[in-house]
Design a protein around this motif. Sequence first.
Motif, short mmCIF file in Angstrom:
data_model
loop_
_atom_site.label_atom_id
_atom_site.label_comp_id
_atom_site.label_asym_id
_atom_site.label_seq_id
_atom_site.Cartn_x
_atom_site.Cartn_y
_atom_site.Cartn_z
N LYS A 31 1.24 13.18 -5.77
CA LYS A 31 0.89 12.23 -6.83
C LYS A 31 0.79 13.04 -8.12
N GLY A 57 6.03 5.03 -1.36
CA GLY A 57 4.93 4.16 -1.80
C GLY A 57 4.19 3.53 -0.64
N MET A 62 0.97 4.53 -5.52
CA MET A 62 1.97 5.16 -6.37
C MET A 62 2.00 6.67 -6.14
N SER A 65 8.71 9.58 -6.18
CA SER A 65 9.70 8.81 -5.43
C SER A 65 10.15 9.57 -4.19
N ASP A 88 9.55 -2.64 -4.60
CA ASP A 88 9.54 -2.28 -6.01
C ASP A 88 10.89 -2.37 -6.72
#
Length: 305
Positions: A31, A57, A62, A65, A88
Motif C-alpha cells: 500500500k 484489491g 486499495m 495494482s 473497478d
Amino acid sequence: MIQTPPAPTNRFRQAIRNKEFLITAEITPPKGGDFSHTITVAKPLKNRVHAVNITDGSRAVMRMSSLAACAILHQHGIEPICQFACRDRNKIALQADLMGAHALGIRNILALTGDPVKAGDHPDARPVFELESVRLLKLIDKLNQGFDSNDKILPDGNLDLFAGAAIDPQSPSWSGLKGRFEKKITAGAQFFQSQLVCDFDRLEKFMNYIAAGSDKPILAGIFLIKSAKNAQFLNKNVPGISIPQDIIDRLAQAQDPLREGMKIAAEQIQMAKQLCQGVHLMVIKREDLIPEILDMAGIAPVDSM
C-alpha cells in the motif's frame, strides 16, 4: 530506448500439463510505492511454489495494482498469477490491462468478480461491475482467439493468456456451486483456486460429484490460522468462512498457537494432496513461514522457474 521485457514464464502451465501437485502462494501487494518488502518475501518462494498469486484489491482495500506487482515479480524471475477483478474497471480497461499483461510477459490470470466496495477502505467509491468472472473468462478467451469484446479482429495479434477462476467447495448451495463451476469451465477456465477449505469431507464430495471429469486442476485454499482469536475474527468478518470449533479449541489450548497453526496447515496440505491437484497457500504477512509449512507437509521443492 525501450527495454524488452523478460520472456514469458510458463512453469505453472507446464506443471499442470505434467500433472504435478501444484503449489501456489498468495501475496498482497504494498500500500504505497515501495516494493522492496514484497520482493523480500517473494524471493524465498521461488523454488517452493509454482507461481505467486498477487491479489487485486482483495476485500476492496486499495493497494498497488496486481498488474504492476506481477510485472515486477516477473522481472525478478518469479512467475506470477495476476488477479483481475471486475469491480473497478469496465471492459475497455479490462481489455487494455489484459493486453498489457501479455506484452509484459505475464500469462497466468485469475478472473474474479471482486469484493463489494462497501467491504473495503473506500466505501464511498463507485463500483463498476460491468462484467463478472464468467463474462471476464469469455472475454479472455476472445482475446486469445484474436478478437475484442465486439468481435473485431485485434490488428496487432492475439493474446496467449492462461485463465483460471475461483471456486468455493463449501458453498451452502450445491446446485449453485455446480452451475457456476460448469459455466466457468465452458467460459474457458483452465484451473480453479478455492476459497479457504476446512471441511475436507465437503471438498471430497465436490471433487467426486462436481469436479470429476473436468480435467481441470483444483487448488484447495489453505489458510494459516495464527490463533484462536484469529479464527474467531475470520468466522465473524469474512463471508463464506467457517472454521470449525475443534480447530479453534486446538489453537486455544496450544502453548504456541502460531506453531500449532502451521501444523494444522501442513496437515491440511496432506489431506488436500489425497483429494485434489494442488493447494493455494494464504498466510497473510507470514510468507516467510511457507517453506517450513511445506517441509512439515512433506512437499519437496519444485523445479526452478
